[in-house]
Motif scaffolding. Structure first.
Motif, PDB file in Angstrom:
ATOM      1  N   GLU A   1       0.879  -1.121   0.077  1.00 44.89           N
ATOM      2  CA  GLU A   1       0.106   0.132  -0.282  1.00 44.89           C
ATOM      3  C   GLU A   1       1.241   1.433  -0.134  1.00 44.89           C
ATOM      4  N   ARG A   2       1.898   0.727   0.518  1.00 45.31           N
ATOM      5  CA  ARG A   2       2.838   2.259   0.936  1.00 45.31           C
ATOM      6  C   ARG A   2       3.894   2.904  -1.214  1.00 45.31           C
ATOM      7  N   LEU A   3       3.670   1.908  -0.742  1.00 46.89           N
ATOM      8  CA  LEU A   3       4.286   2.259  -2.678  1.00 46.89           C
ATOM      9  C   LEU A   3       3.625   1.847  -3.691  1.00 46.89           C
ATOM     10  N   THR A   4       2.413   1.815  -3.409  1.00 45.82           N
ATOM     11  CA  THR A   4       1.363   2.200  -4.644  1.00 45.82           C
ATOM     12  C   THR A   4       0.943   3.235  -4.119  1.00 45.82           C
ATOM     13  N   TYR A   5       1.319   4.175  -2.910  1.00 46.90           N
ATOM     14  CA  TYR A   5       0.532   5.887  -2.771  1.00 46.90           C
ATOM     15  C   TYR A   5       1.495   6.631  -3.155  1.00 46.90           C
ATOM     16  N   ARG A   6       3.106   5.859  -2.639  1.00 53.58           N
ATOM     17  CA  ARG A   6       3.590   6.866  -3.824  1.00 53.58           C
ATOM     18  C   ARG A   6       4.024   6.844  -4.925  1.00 53.58           C
ATOM     19  N   SER A   7       3.772   6.307  -5.909  1.00 55.85           N
ATOM     20  CA  SER A   7       3.549   5.855  -6.953  1.00 55.85           C
ATOM     21  C   SER A   7       2.305   6.358  -7.633  1.00 55.85           C
ATOM     22  N   GLN A   8       1.854   7.142  -7.010  1.00 60.17           N
ATOM     23  CA  GLN A   8       0.468   8.373  -7.637  1.00 60.17           C
ATOM     24  C   GLN A   8       0.402   9.236  -6.839  1.00 60.17           C
ATOM     25  N   TYR A   9       0.921   9.743  -5.864  1.00 58.63           N
ATOM     26  CA  TYR A   9       0.595  11.168  -5.333  1.00 58.63           C
ATOM     27  C   TYR A   9       2.148  11.696  -5.191  1.00 58.63           C
ATOM     28  N   ASP A  10       1.827  12.920  -5.038  1.00 61.22           N
ATOM     29  CA  ASP A  10       3.409  13.995  -4.940  1.00 61.22           C
ATOM     30  C   ASP A  10       3.822  14.119  -2.941  1.00 61.22           C
ATOM     31  N   ALA A  11       4.871  13.790  -3.057  1.00 65.84           N
ATOM     32  CA  ALA A  11       5.300  14.004  -1.701  1.00 65.84           C
ATOM     33  C   ALA A  11       4.714  14.418  -0.807  1.00 65.84           C
ATOM     34  N   LEU A  12       5.248  15.649  -1.889  1.00 64.24           N
ATOM     35  CA  LEU A  12       5.298  17.309  -1.018  1.00 64.24           C
ATOM     36  C   LEU A  12       3.448  18.236  -0.327  1.00 64.24           C
ATOM     37  N   THR A  13       3.147  17.452  -1.417  1.00 61.52           N
ATOM     38  CA  THR A  13       1.966  18.474  -1.520  1.00 61.52           C
ATOM     39  C   THR A  13       0.488  17.499  -1.126  1.00 61.52           C
ATOM     40  N   GLY A  14       0.867  16.162  -1.735  1.00 63.65           N
ATOM     41  CA  GLY A  14      -0.297  15.012  -0.976  1.00 63.65           C
ATOM     42  C   GLY A  14      -0.937  15.168  -2.175  1.00 63.65           C
ATOM     43  N   LEU A  15      -1.224  16.140  -3.478  1.00 61.34           N
ATOM     44  CA  LEU A  15      -1.839  16.141  -4.791  1.00 61.34           C
ATOM     45  C   LEU A  15      -1.263  15.061  -5.492  1.00 61.34           C
ATOM     46  N   PRO A  16      -2.367  14.788  -6.540  1.00 61.38           N
ATOM     47  CA  PRO A  16      -1.991  13.709  -7.140  1.00 61.38           C
ATOM     48  C   PRO A  16      -0.675  13.870  -8.216  1.00 61.38           C
ATOM     49  N   ASN A  17       0.069  12.721  -8.521  1.00 62.65           N
ATOM     50  CA  ASN A  17       1.355  13.031  -9.455  1.00 62.65           C
ATOM     51  C   ASN A  17       0.552  13.303 -10.969  1.00 62.65           C
ATOM     52  N   ARG A  18       1.695  13.336 -11.726  1.00 60.73           N
ATOM     53  CA  ARG A  18       1.495  13.668 -13.113  1.00 60.73           C
ATOM     54  C   ARG A  18       1.441  12.399 -13.885  1.00 60.73           C
ATOM     55  N   ASN A  19       1.493  10.606 -13.934  1.00 60.74           N
ATOM     56  CA  ASN A  19       1.406   9.697 -13.392  1.00 60.74           C
ATOM     57  C   ASN A  19      -0.187   9.712 -13.571  1.00 60.74           C
ATOM     58  N   MET A  20      -0.798   9.863 -11.702  1.00 59.40           N
ATOM     59  CA  MET A  20      -2.078   9.478 -11.700  1.00 59.40           C
ATOM     60  C   MET A  20      -3.002  10.893 -12.690  1.00 59.40           C
ATOM     61  N   LEU A  21      -2.540  11.988 -12.885  1.00 59.92           N
ATOM     62  CA  LEU A  21      -3.486  12.694 -14.106  1.00 59.92           C
ATOM     63  C   LEU A  21      -3.638  12.703 -15.471  1.00 59.92           C
ATOM     64  N   GLU A  22      -2.396  11.839 -16.179  1.00 60.96           N
ATOM     65  CA  GLU A  22      -1.842  11.618 -17.265  1.00 60.96           C
ATOM     66  C   GLU A  22      -3.687  10.790 -16.935  1.00 60.96           C
ATOM     67  N   ALA A  23      -3.676   9.908 -16.072  1.00 60.38           N
ATOM     68  CA  ALA A  23      -4.254   8.395 -16.736  1.00 60.38           C
ATOM     69  C   ALA A  23      -5.953   8.853 -16.371  1.00 60.38           C
ATOM     70  N   GLY A  24      -5.894   9.894 -15.994  1.00 53.68           N
ATOM     71  CA  GLY A  24      -7.639  11.177 -14.750  1.00 53.68           C
ATOM     72  C   GLY A  24      -7.704  11.523 -16.632  1.00 53.68           C
ATOM     73  N   LEU A  25      -6.869  12.310 -17.024  1.00 53.68           N
ATOM     74  CA  LEU A  25      -7.718  12.758 -18.634  1.00 53.68           C
ATOM     75  C   LEU A  25      -7.278  11.792 -19.577  1.00 53.68           C
ATOM     76  N   GLU A  26      -7.189  10.589 -19.544  1.00 58.43           N
ATOM     77  CA  GLU A  26      -7.602  10.407 -20.080  1.00 58.43           C
ATOM     78  C   GLU A  26      -8.712   9.280 -20.353  1.00 58.43           C
ATOM     79  N   SER A  27      -9.027   9.451 -19.121  1.00 61.34           N
ATOM     80  CA  SER A  27     -10.781   8.817 -18.765  1.00 61.34           C
ATOM     81  C   SER A  27     -11.826   9.900 -18.968  1.00 61.34           C
ATOM     82  N   ALA A  28     -11.128  11.121 -17.966  1.00 59.78           N
ATOM     83  CA  ALA A  28     -12.048  12.061 -18.556  1.00 59.78           C
ATOM     84  C   ALA A  28     -12.596  12.613 -20.414  1.00 59.78           C
ATOM     85  N   ILE A  29     -11.173  12.230 -20.853  1.00 60.12           N
ATOM     86  CA  ILE A  29     -11.520  12.786 -21.788  1.00 60.12           C
ATOM     87  C   ILE A  29     -12.457  11.036 -23.257  1.00 60.12           C
TER      88      ILE A  29
END
Length: 788
Positions: free
Chosen positions: A599-627
């Motif tokens: 679970e720790r590794l999964t969270y670190r791969s999807q969220y930015d460590a400083l701000t707690g926001l989704p990182n670029r990988n998660m954003l790109e997946a969300g953008l493809e899904s939204a389109i």
């Protein structure tokens, strides 16, 4: 794998394949061409190798014309393997005839593109236009060459020769090399070897200039690297090997492959020891308590008990170092090594890999194979195997009654497992039938002796019958214990495999329940795990106390994570349960630790460590899904690019800690200004991006940007620093501005740049061709990373 760019497989040492690492300039050219496509017939001929390499598979399949001038870096006339390189890159050329050219020839190449691992020039007409020197080889990294990124390029690499041998094909001999560097090993073919000999190169440190190639399959997927060295002139011996490898200083077996601060490639090592095993393809030598498994490249001429010098390349084995490409020199005949007595506990065998050991054990079963006899044995509470490979003379092990106590001597081969690859079992390799001695035969009592006693008096008959009943019960108990131990081991291995696959605790928990049921049939039991603190807070000690045997499950730091309880049924064995309960607790603790790590590794791969926001990988997946959803629903998607104004000044004047706090506060501010189904992510540095799906008009997109701008404007100043923060925002919408995630991102970036150059602290929408012209300078500087 299949062959391409080569002659039939019979004339090659291996199926050789190659692919590309497209150069950054080539990628940019390909991207600009893709933005303004031309009909295939109207396109001019490609003039550089980099332009050809930059083509996609689809464009290469259009058979575009190629006309370039380059230098021959490798040419094998028999197999018609031709590589050329110009000032931009290297490329492979396919020609259907023999050519009067050689390495260093300047050639004019005309042909068409053909898709391959890297795009090749097919149906080529090659004409020599002059002679010249070879191009300066690129100082490529081992990683780039070994991964196929330097395919077709003329590169320079330095390493140590691990092996060198001849390969004889229809076209003659070539030399096969294995070159080791700190990062790994790569194979090479030397076409023209001159006066070089394999024995001159082994263990030498050399620098080669060669064409980087690759092995790949029918799906053009990379399988491994290969260097093609045109001739001995491109081989420089930096540091020659010892003329006699046995002149090297002797290294103790126990010090092989230990850590060294210089972090260099291990050269050949010389070790001395007593031979304890000689078999085809492997020899074991031992010096005191340390043993070494050697893989010889020649007949050793040694026998058990000889003291020998072994020279070879040390590599890591499963439980102890091994010596590859080993050579041997018999020093003198000696006495056989004395075996080390063990009790069979795998946890105590960590230093005895391949050592000669002796162990007392009870024989449980004998399996007869075509080439090997295998004995199943037990010592204490541990089960293990002993194997004897039948000799060419047909010598076999003597008949051994089941249940005999034996003393066995042989080579200890450890079996590792678990997270830390600790010893979990071992196997004994027997060298001859004389390695087995019977200490105690099975019980004398049997049916035949019982019949003799029955001829005696009735009293003796009753006494013997009672004794036989006791023996049968004891034998049944022993078999039941062995069966339970085997089942326990199988269940434990199954659960460990589930952990290694990072399966959820919901799937591992039933396996733990099954283990309890197998050990205590028809019992009442429960295993409860609480991997989080909320679950642990619901712990009820009264429920645990309802069971006859119960345990709390805790981690290594004494954190409570669950409990287990068992009340045995009428058919459950009455053995001491402590060992099985310990196994259950350890497995449960390990399962929770594995799942928490996952679970720790999964969270670190999807969220930015400083701000707690989704990182670029998660954003790109969300953008493809939204389109994809917007295409289906007929709605719009807004991509809002947010850049923090003057962030470099904040870092310079107040320090990076204040800068980090600014980023965190801006992140919380942006997150609070969007709808629940919108996504706000950190794009990188001081850049953020928001995705607003399900919009009906551009006005709604503009309102989203306005909410973000107003939120930052009204954000309170930082404590202790009079900082007024502002952002520049660019907006692009789907499908009006673009229909791809990459296009929307670039156009939102361009609009943001207009907002920043127009005075900052404002919003700009993407405005088509006009914005593209105004953002040309931005594309060539600030936003080139998005194009790449």
């Amino acid at each position: 794998m299949t062959e391409r760019r080569t002659a039939p497989a019979s004339s090659q040492p291996a199926n050789v394949k190659r692919r590309q690492l497209a150069m950054p300039v080539s990628l940019l050219v390909a991207g600009l061409v893709a933005l303004c496509p031309l009909p295939a017939a109207a396109r001019p001929a490609l003039r550089t190798a980099a332009q050809v390499r930059a083509l996609s598979l689809a464009d290469a399949s259009k058979h575009l014309p190629v006309h370039l001038v380059a230098t021959v870096t490798y040419y094998d006339p028999h197999d018609r393997i031709l590589f050329v390189q110009d000032r931009t890159a290297g490329i492979f050329v396919v020609t259907g005839r023999d050519l009067p050219i050689g390495v260093g020839s300047r050639v004019d190449v005309q042909g068409i593109t053909q898709p391959d691992f890297t795009t090749t020039v097919d149906n080529a007409i090659v004409r020599e236009v002059g002679k010249g020197p070879l191009p300066e080889p690129r100082q490529a990294s081992f990683h780039a060459t070994a991964r196929g990124y330097e395919d077709c390029n003329f590169v320079s690499l330095t390493g140590t020769v691990r092996s060198a041998s001849w390969f004889a094909g229809p076209a003659g001999k070539l030399m096969l090399l294995s070159i080791a560097a700190r990062e790994g090993t790569i194979n090479a073919h030397l076409l023209q070897y001159g006066n070089l000999k394999p024995e001159d190169l082994i263990d030498s440190r050399i620098r080669v200039a060669a064409v980087a190639g690759a092995y790949f399959n029918e799906r053009l997927q990379f399988n491994g690297p290969l260097l093609r060295i045109p001739s001995y002139r491109q081989v420089t011996i930096v540091e020659p090997s010892l003329r006699d490898p046995f002149d090297a200083p002797t290294r103790p077996i126990g010090r092989l492959l230990r850590y060294r601060a210089e972090n260099e490639v291990d050269s050949r090592a010389r070790a001395t020891g007593t031979v304890t095993l000689v078999e085809p393809g492997r020899v074991v030598i031992q010096d005191g308590g340390y043993a070494l498994l050697c893989h010889p490249i020649q007949e050793t001429g040694a026998k058990t008990g000889d003291i020998v010098d072994a020279v070879g390349f040390p590599v890591a084995g499963e439980s102890a170092p091994m010596l590859e490409h080993a050579r041997f020199q018999v020093i003198r005949s000696g006495f056989p090594e004395l075996p080390i007595h063990i009790d069979g506990d795998p946890a105590l065998l960590g230093k005895l890999g391949y050592a000669l050991v002796t162990v007392d054990a009870r024989l449980l079963q004998v399996n007869e194979g075509a080439r090997e006899q295998t004995l199943g044995l037990s010592t204490g509470s541990h089960l293990f195997e002993a194997g004897y490979v039948k000799s060419g003379s047909g010598e076999k092990l003597a008949e051994l009654p089941i249940g005999s106590m034996l003393r066995l001597t042989g080579i200890c081969v450890l079996r590792s497992g678990g997270v830390w690859l600790a010893p979990v079992g071992f196997r004994l390799v027997l060298r001859s039938p004389h390695d087995i001695a019977v200490i105690l035969s099975p019980s004398w009592w049997g049916v035949r002796h019982l019949l003799f006693v029955l001829a005696g008096t009735a009293g003796i008959l009753l006494w013997i019958s009672g004794w036989a009943s006791v023996l049968r019960k004891r034998n049944a108990m022993q078999k039941a214990q062995i069966l339970r131990a085997t089942v326990l081991q199988n269940d434990r291995n199954h659960i460990l495999e589930q952990m290694n696959r990072f399966e959820a605790l919901d799937t591992i928990l039933p396996a733990l329940e099954n283990l309890v049921e197998h050990q205590w049939p028809a019992s009442q039991h429960r295993v409860a795990l609480f991997p989080n603190r909320e679950g642990a807070a619901s712990y009820n000690p009264n429920e645990e106390m309802r069971y006859r045997w119960h345990r709390q499950i805790r981690t290594a730091d004494n954190r409570y994570i669950g409990w287990l309880g068992v009340t045995p049924g009428p058919r459950s064995p009455e053995d001491d349960p402590e060992a099985v309960l310990d196994v259950l607790c350890n497995l449960a603790t390990l399962a929770v630790a594995h799942w928490e790590l996952y679970e720790r590794l999964t969270y670190r791969s999807q969220y930015d460590a400083l701000t707690g926001l989704p990182n670029r990988n998660m954003l790109e997946a969300g953008l493809e899904s939204a389109i994809a959803k917007a295409r289906k629903d007929g709605t719009m998607v807004a991509v809002v690019f947010v850049d923090l104004d003057g962030f470099k000044r904040i870092n310079d004047e107040y320090g990076h800690k204040v800068g980090d706090v600014c980023l965190q506060r801006v992140a919380r501010c942006l997150q609070s200004a969007v709808r629940r189904n919108d996504i706000v992510a950190r794009w990188g540095g001081d850049e953020f991006m928001a995705i607003a799906p399900g919009l009906r008009s551009r006005f709604e997109a503009e309102q989203t940007g306005k909410r973000l701008l107003d939120a930052v404007r009204t954000m309170p100043a930082l404590d202790g620093a009079s900082l007024v923060l502002s952002v520049s925002i660019g907006i692009a919408t789907f499908p009006e501005d673009d229909e791809t995630p990459e296009g929307l991102t670039k156009k939102a970036d361009r609009a943001m740049y207009e907002a920043k150059t127009g005075g900052k602290d404002q919003i700009r929408k993407y405005r088509g061709a006009e914005a593209a012209e105004r953002g040309a300078e931005h594309l060539s500087t600030g936003s080139l990373r998005h194009v790449m």
